[in-house]
Motif scaffolding. Structure first.
Motif, PDB file in Angstrom:
ATOM      1  N   HIS A  39      27.447  41.545  -7.703  1.00 40.40           N
ATOM      2  CA  HIS A  39      28.464  41.175  -6.711  1.00 40.40           C
ATOM      3  C   HIS A  39      27.830  40.333  -5.598  1.00 40.40           C
ATOM      4  N   GLU A  40      26.698  40.787  -5.079  1.00 40.94           N
ATOM      5  CA  GLU A  40      26.021  40.068  -3.998  1.00 40.94           C
ATOM      6  C   GLU A  40      25.498  38.707  -4.464  1.00 40.94           C
ATOM      7  N   LEU A  41      24.896  38.682  -5.638  1.00 45.39           N
ATOM      8  CA  LEU A  41      24.361  37.429  -6.188  1.00 45.39           C
ATOM      9  C   LEU A  41      25.484  36.403  -6.386  1.00 45.39           C
ATOM     10  N   LEU A  42      26.574  36.836  -6.991  1.00 40.31           N
ATOM     11  CA  LEU A  42      27.695  35.918  -7.236  1.00 40.31           C
ATOM     12  C   LEU A  42      28.401  35.525  -5.941  1.00 40.31           C
ATOM     13  N   ALA A  43      28.453  36.437  -4.966  1.00 43.53           N
ATOM     14  CA  ALA A  43      29.056  36.091  -3.674  1.00 43.53           C
ATOM     15  C   ALA A  43      28.247  34.988  -2.991  1.00 43.53           C
ATOM     16  N   ASN A  44      26.932  35.100  -3.046  1.00 42.21           N
ATOM     17  CA  ASN A  44      26.078  34.045  -2.476  1.00 42.21           C
ATOM     18  C   ASN A  44      26.278  32.727  -3.219  1.00 42.21           C
ATOM     19  N   ALA A  45      26.355  32.796  -4.544  1.00 41.48           N
ATOM     20  CA  ALA A  45      26.582  31.587  -5.341  1.00 41.48           C
ATOM     21  C   ALA A  45      27.953  30.985  -5.025  1.00 41.48           C
ATOM     22  N   LEU A  46      28.956  31.838  -4.861  1.00 44.66           N
ATOM     23  CA  LEU A  46      30.297  31.356  -4.522  1.00 44.66           C
ATOM     24  C   LEU A  46      30.299  30.640  -3.174  1.00 44.66           C
ATOM     25  N   MET A  47      29.598  31.197  -2.206  1.00 48.01           N
ATOM     26  CA  MET A  47      29.533  30.541  -0.895  1.00 48.01           C
ATOM     27  C   MET A  47      28.828  29.189  -1.006  1.00 48.01           C
ATOM     28  N   LEU A  48      27.773  29.112  -1.805  1.00 48.51           N
ATOM     29  CA  LEU A  48      27.086  27.827  -2.000  1.00 48.51           C
ATOM     30  C   LEU A  48      27.990  26.814  -2.703  1.00 48.51           C
ATOM     31  N   LEU A  49      28.728  27.267  -3.701  1.00 50.13           N
ATOM     32  CA  LEU A  49      29.667  26.376  -4.384  1.00 50.13           C
ATOM     33  C   LEU A  49      30.771  25.903  -3.445  1.00 50.13           C
ATOM     34  N   ALA A  50      31.274  26.808  -2.616  1.00 52.21           N
ATOM     35  CA  ALA A  50      32.316  26.431  -1.656  1.00 52.21           C
ATOM     36  C   ALA A  50      31.775  25.394  -0.672  1.00 52.21           C
ATOM     37  N   LEU A  56      33.915  42.489  -9.262  1.00 50.01           N
ATOM     38  CA  LEU A  56      32.642  43.217  -9.232  1.00 50.01           C
ATOM     39  C   LEU A  56      32.554  44.120  -8.009  1.00 50.01           C
ATOM     40  N   GLY A  57      33.094  43.673  -6.889  1.00 51.21           N
ATOM     41  CA  GLY A  57      33.126  44.520  -5.694  1.00 51.21           C
ATOM     42  C   GLY A  57      33.973  45.770  -5.916  1.00 51.21           C
ATOM     43  N   ILE A 115      31.015  41.387   5.510  1.00 47.40           N
ATOM     44  CA  ILE A 115      29.940  42.193   4.924  1.00 47.40           C
ATOM     45  C   ILE A 115      28.611  41.927   5.615  1.00 47.40           C
ATOM     46  N   GLN A 116      28.403  40.700   6.091  1.00 48.76           N
ATOM     47  CA  GLN A 116      27.172  40.405   6.831  1.00 48.76           C
ATOM     48  C   GLN A 116      27.142  41.213   8.134  1.00 48.76           C
ATOM     49  N   VAL A 117      28.280  41.273   8.805  1.00 47.08           N
ATOM     50  CA  VAL A 117      28.385  42.046  10.055  1.00 47.08           C
ATOM     51  C   VAL A 117      28.195  43.524   9.762  1.00 47.08           C
ATOM     52  N   THR A 118      28.801  44.006   8.673  1.00 46.31           N
ATOM     53  CA  THR A 118      28.688  45.422   8.304  1.00 46.31           C
ATOM     54  C   THR A 118      27.229  45.836   8.170  1.00 46.31           C
ATOM     55  N   GLU A 119      26.422  44.967   7.561  1.00 45.74           N
ATOM     56  CA  GLU A 119      25.022  45.310   7.338  1.00 45.74           C
ATOM     57  C   GLU A 119      24.220  45.387   8.630  1.00 45.74           C
ATOM     58  N   MET A 120      24.729  44.790   9.708  1.00 46.50           N
ATOM     59  CA  MET A 120      24.028  44.820  10.995  1.00 46.50           C
ATOM     60  C   MET A 120      24.456  45.995  11.869  1.00 46.50           C
ATOM     61  N   LEU A 121      25.568  46.631  11.516  1.00 53.93           N
ATOM     62  CA  LEU A 121      26.121  47.684  12.362  1.00 53.93           C
ATOM     63  C   LEU A 121      25.513  49.049  12.029  1.00 53.93           C
ATOM     64  N   PRO A 122      25.366  49.896  13.057  1.00 57.02           N
ATOM     65  CA  PRO A 122      24.932  51.271  12.783  1.00 57.02           C
ATOM     66  C   PRO A 122      26.094  52.054  12.162  1.00 57.02           C
ATOM     67  N   ARG A 123      25.760  53.136  11.474  1.00 54.30           N
ATOM     68  CA  ARG A 123      26.806  53.987  10.899  1.00 54.30           C
ATOM     69  C   ARG A 123      27.785  54.396  11.986  1.00 54.30           C
TER      70      ARG A 123
END
Length: 181
Positions: free
Chosen positions: A139-150, A101-102, A28-36
């Motif tokens: 979804h984004e907030l919890l995904a960030n929290a999940l990565m921090l927990l991991a 949530l996604g 998803i991080q890569v997706t946000e950097m890519l053009p349509r």
């Protein structure tokens, strides 16, 4: 002699989760950097597929957990044991909530959840764009929290290995278990 390691299925599901979660996050991080375009769509499809796989693997893990042979209890101070339990509970909650949530976000947008680009899990209800935005934020907030927990979980494992030198990390590493029957 009690087991010193988790069983092969538990180990496999743990390490599969440890691979899938960062891959989904990276996608998803890569997706946000890519053009349509086609590449962006493919990477987004990979993100969705990885998310559904995280959910499926987590459900299998939770279903197997009551039946899995357990290693003997880890020796650690009470506060550390409580923190460990709390982080594990939060990790499992995140592994369930983030993909759900996604999926809800996609369905509330009126779109299916893509699986490997082969088929989509169709929306089970009508689209609701404002609710989709709220679900996406959660979804984004919890995904960030999940990565921090991991990350916290991995750092704790390394702390046990390198600082406490208590052998705890071996419970989740493959290898012959001298305590297995």
């Amino acid at each position: 002699m009690p087991r010193s390691r988790h069983d092969l299925l538990t180990l496999s599901l743990h390490w599969l989760t440890a691979l899938l979660v960062p891959l989904a996050y990276l996608a998803i991080q890569v997706t946000e950097m890519l053009p349509r375009g086609a590449l962006k769509t493919q990477v987004y499809t990979a993100h969705q597929t990885l998310g559904v796989l995280v959910l499926a693997v987590t459900l299998v893990r939770l279903a197997w957990r009551p039946f899995a042979p357990k290693p003997g209890p880890a020796e650690m101070p009470g506060a550390m044991r409580q923190a460990s339990t709390a982080v594990h509970v939060l990790l499992f909650l995140g592994l369930l909530a983030v993909p759900l949530l996604g999926m809800l976000t996609q369905w509330l947008r009126g779109r299916g959840v893509e699986m490997f680009g082969l088929f989509a899990l169709a929306p089970p209800f009508a689209a609701d764009r404002p609710m989709a935005r709220s679900m996406k934020e959660a979804h984004e907030l919890l995904a960030n929290a999940l990565m921090l927990l991991a990350l916290l979980h991995a750092m704790a494992a390394l702390f046990h290995h390198y600082v406490m030198r208590d052998g705890l990390i071996r419970r989740m590493l493959p290898g012959r278990d001298p305590g297995a029957a």
